[in-house]
Design a protein around this motif. Structure first.
Motif, PDB file in Angstrom:
ATOM      1  N   GLY A  79       0.935  -1.261  -0.010  1.00  0.00           N
ATOM      2  CA  GLY A  79      -0.214  -0.044   0.177  1.00  0.00           C
ATOM      3  C   GLY A  79       0.753   1.299   0.117  1.00  0.00           C
ATOM      4  O   GLY A  79       0.475   2.425  -0.833  1.00  0.00           O
TER       5      GLY A  79
ATOM      6  N   MET B   8       2.297   1.706  -3.298  1.00  0.00           N
ATOM      7  CA  MET B   8       1.143   2.177  -4.365  1.00  0.00           C
ATOM      8  C   MET B   8       1.064   3.543  -3.902  1.00  0.00           C
ATOM      9  O   MET B   8       0.816   4.418  -5.029  1.00  0.00           O
TER      10      MET B   8
ATOM     11  N   GLN C 280       1.009   6.413  -6.892  1.00  0.00           N
ATOM     12  CA  GLN C 280       0.163   7.328  -7.023  1.00  0.00           C
ATOM     13  C   GLN C 280       0.521   8.919  -7.239  1.00  0.00           C
ATOM     14  O   GLN C 280       0.153   9.577  -8.110  1.00  0.00           O
TER      15      GLN C 280
ATOM     16  N   ARG D 134       3.111 -11.113  -1.132  1.00  0.00           N
ATOM     17  CA  ARG D 134       1.822 -10.744  -1.657  1.00  0.00           C
ATOM     18  C   ARG D 134       1.508 -11.471  -3.013  1.00  0.00           C
ATOM     19  O   ARG D 134       2.359 -11.073  -4.053  1.00  0.00           O
TER      20      ARG D 134
ATOM     21  N   CYS E 100      -3.842   0.469 -14.283  1.00  0.00           N
ATOM     22  CA  CYS E 100      -3.907   0.614 -12.818  1.00  0.00           C
ATOM     23  C   CYS E 100      -5.109   0.018 -12.424  1.00  0.00           C
ATOM     24  O   CYS E 100      -5.119  -0.942 -11.498  1.00  0.00           O
TER      25      CYS E 100
ATOM     26  N   CYS F 250      -5.737  -3.984 -12.736  1.00  0.00           N
ATOM     27  CA  CYS F 250      -4.919  -4.838 -11.943  1.00  0.00           C
ATOM     28  C   CYS F 250      -5.572  -4.578 -10.492  1.00  0.00           C
ATOM     29  O   CYS F 250      -5.837  -5.687  -9.991  1.00  0.00           O
ATOM     30  N   HIS F 251      -6.212  -3.665 -10.066  1.00  0.00           N
ATOM     31  CA  HIS F 251      -6.852  -3.463  -8.953  1.00  0.00           C
ATOM     32  C   HIS F 251      -8.094  -4.267  -8.845  1.00  0.00           C
ATOM     33  O   HIS F 251      -8.420  -4.950  -7.827  1.00  0.00           O
TER      34      HIS F 251
ATOM     35  N   HIS G 209      -9.035  -5.282  -5.338  1.00  0.00           N
ATOM     36  CA  HIS G 209      -8.970  -3.930  -4.924  1.00  0.00           C
ATOM     37  C   HIS G 209      -9.579  -2.948  -5.788  1.00  0.00           C
ATOM     38  O   HIS G 209      -9.157  -1.804  -5.762  1.00  0.00           O
TER      39      HIS G 209
HETATM   40  C1  HEC Z   1      -0.341  -5.669  -8.977  1.00  0.00           C
HETATM   41  C2  HEC Z   1      -1.257  -4.942  -9.844  1.00  0.00           C
HETATM   42  C3  HEC Z   1      -1.372  -3.700  -9.551  1.00  0.00           C
HETATM   43  C4  HEC Z   1      -1.096  -2.610 -10.476  1.00  0.00           C
HETATM   44  C5  HEC Z   1      -0.330  -2.714 -11.629  1.00  0.00           C
HETATM   45  C6  HEC Z   1      -1.388  -1.322  -9.741  1.00  0.00           C
HETATM   46  N1  HEC Z   1      -1.841  -1.540  -8.617  1.00  0.00           N
HETATM   47 FE1  HEC Z   1      -2.225  -0.104  -7.135  1.00  0.00          FE
HETATM   48  N2  HEC Z   1      -2.740  -1.470  -5.891  1.00  0.00           N
HETATM   49  C7  HEC Z   1      -2.537  -3.084  -5.979  1.00  0.00           C
HETATM   50  C8  HEC Z   1      -2.870  -3.494  -4.815  1.00  0.00           C
HETATM   51  C9  HEC Z   1      -3.144  -5.214  -4.514  1.00  0.00           C
HETATM   52  C10 HEC Z   1      -3.174  -2.709  -3.917  1.00  0.00           C
HETATM   53  C11 HEC Z   1      -3.564  -2.978  -2.320  1.00  0.00           C
HETATM   54  C12 HEC Z   1      -2.719  -2.786  -1.503  1.00  0.00           C
HETATM   55  C13 HEC Z   1      -2.659  -2.909   0.074  1.00  0.00           C
HETATM   56  O1  HEC Z   1      -2.931  -3.891   0.319  1.00  0.00           O
HETATM   57  O2  HEC Z   1      -2.387  -2.051   0.902  1.00  0.00           O
HETATM   58  C14 HEC Z   1      -3.210  -1.349  -4.712  1.00  0.00           C
HETATM   59  C15 HEC Z   1      -3.342  -0.157  -3.905  1.00  0.00           C
HETATM   60  C16 HEC Z   1      -3.449   1.097  -4.521  1.00  0.00           C
HETATM   61  C17 HEC Z   1      -3.702   2.470  -3.898  1.00  0.00           C
HETATM   62  C18 HEC Z   1      -4.300   2.534  -2.434  1.00  0.00           C
HETATM   63  C19 HEC Z   1      -3.121   3.013  -1.608  1.00  0.00           C
HETATM   64  C20 HEC Z   1      -3.282   3.330  -0.308  1.00  0.00           C
HETATM   65  O3  HEC Z   1      -3.092   2.434   0.808  1.00  0.00           O
HETATM   66  O4  HEC Z   1      -4.261   4.205  -0.060  1.00  0.00           O
HETATM   67  C21 HEC Z   1      -3.399   3.225  -4.829  1.00  0.00           C
HETATM   68  C22 HEC Z   1      -3.419   4.862  -4.862  1.00  0.00           C
HETATM   69  C23 HEC Z   1      -3.032   2.637  -6.036  1.00  0.00           C
HETATM   70  N3  HEC Z   1      -2.727   1.298  -5.736  1.00  0.00           N
HETATM   71  C24 HEC Z   1      -2.529   3.181  -7.072  1.00  0.00           C
HETATM   72  C25 HEC Z   1      -1.891   2.665  -8.116  1.00  0.00           C
HETATM   73  C26 HEC Z   1      -1.685   3.367  -9.369  1.00  0.00           C
HETATM   74  C27 HEC Z   1      -1.706   4.828  -9.948  1.00  0.00           C
HETATM   75  C28 HEC Z   1      -1.318   2.373 -10.424  1.00  0.00           C
HETATM   76  C29 HEC Z   1      -0.820   2.639 -11.748  1.00  0.00           C
HETATM   77  C30 HEC Z   1       0.205   3.339 -12.237  1.00  0.00           C
HETATM   78  C31 HEC Z   1      -1.374   1.102  -9.735  1.00  0.00           C
HETATM   79  N4  HEC Z   1      -1.915   1.159  -8.458  1.00  0.00           N
HETATM   80  C32 HEC Z   1      -1.146  -0.124 -10.166  1.00  0.00           C
HETATM   81  C33 HEC Z   1      -2.269  -3.631  -7.173  1.00  0.00           C
HETATM   82  C34 HEC Z   1      -1.701  -2.874  -8.239  1.00  0.00           C
END
Ligand code: HEC
Length: 171
Positions: free
Chosen positions: A46, A49, A53, A92, A131, A134-135, A140
């Motif tokens: 997180g 991520m 972001q 993870r 993004c 994948c979420h 997510h």
């Molecule tokens: C593996 C696939 C994957 C990709 C590709 C991905 N994410 Fe994520 N993202 C996740 C997962 C899984 C979580 C939850 C993480 C956790 O458990 O805290 C997450 C969480 C987040 C969060 C929430 C973080 C928080 O704690 O508030 C944000 C914002 C975010 N992603 C932004 C992005 C952005 C912007 C991109 C693209 C540039 C992106 N993600 C690409 C899997 C992905």
């Protein structure tokens, strides 16, 4: 004779004991290092991520301002974070899906090298959609990423330096 036998046994026990003591000491050191390693802080997925972001938002404004050196920097910050995720978030299972983000990043990189705003904008849309793909794929889907609607920070200038310098010269 008995005395010599006794001495020999004492020496034997002493010499057997020494490596054991060394091994015990070594094991204690390993245990303590393992404990320290377990307790060492490492960012979670997180947190990585949240970093991504910010870079995602800065990348957008760098690109829209055609500040290509800054855009290049931001895209590489995202790539570095992805490498860190693969190194530090091995527990993870979701990270198996991370590869899907590479093609849109390659496309953005290409647009930056070509200084092509149109290609940058369409690649950025693709990146943002990925993004979210994948979420959704990793349960997510409630984390919805959008194209930024306002500057992510108030203390950074996203305009290219050369333009600023040229403007000042004209004044
Ligand atoms: C593996 C696939 C994957 C990709 C590709 C991905 N994410 Fe994520 N993202 C996740 C997962 C899984 C979580 C939850 C993480 C956790 O458990 O805290 C997450 C969480 C987040 C969060 C929430 C973080 C928080 O704690 O508030 C944000 C914002 C975010 N992603 C932004 C992005 C952005 C912007 C991109 C693209 C540039 C992106 N993600 C690409 C899997 C992905």
């Amino acid at each position: 004779m008995k005395f010599f036998a006794f001495i020999t046994i004492v020496i034997l026990i002493a010499s057997c004991n020494r490596p054991n003591k060394e091994a015990e000491k070594m094991q204690a050191t390993i245990d303590s290092l393992q404990k320290q390693l377990k307790e060492t802080y490492k960012p979670g997925l997180g947190e990585f991520m949240t970093g991504i972001q910010t870079h995602h938002a800065k990348l957008w404004f760098a690109g829209q301002n055609q500040n290509w050196p800054l855009a290049d920097f931001e895209v590489h910050e995202i790539l570095e974070s992805l490498d860190d995720i693969q190194a530090y978030c091995t527990e993870r299972s979701e990270i198996k899906a991370i590869g899907m983000i590479k093609p849109p990043l390659d496309s953005i990189n290409n647009a930056i090298q070509q200084k092509n705003l149109q290609q940058f904008t369409s690649s950025f849309t693709l990146l943002t959609n990925t993004c979210n793909t994948c979420h959704k794929a990793t349960d997510h889907g409630f984390n919805v990423v959008i194209i930024p609607t306002s500057l992510p920070v108030v203390n950074q200038d996203f305009k290219p330096i050369q333009q600023e310098a040229a403007k000042k010269q004209r004044m």
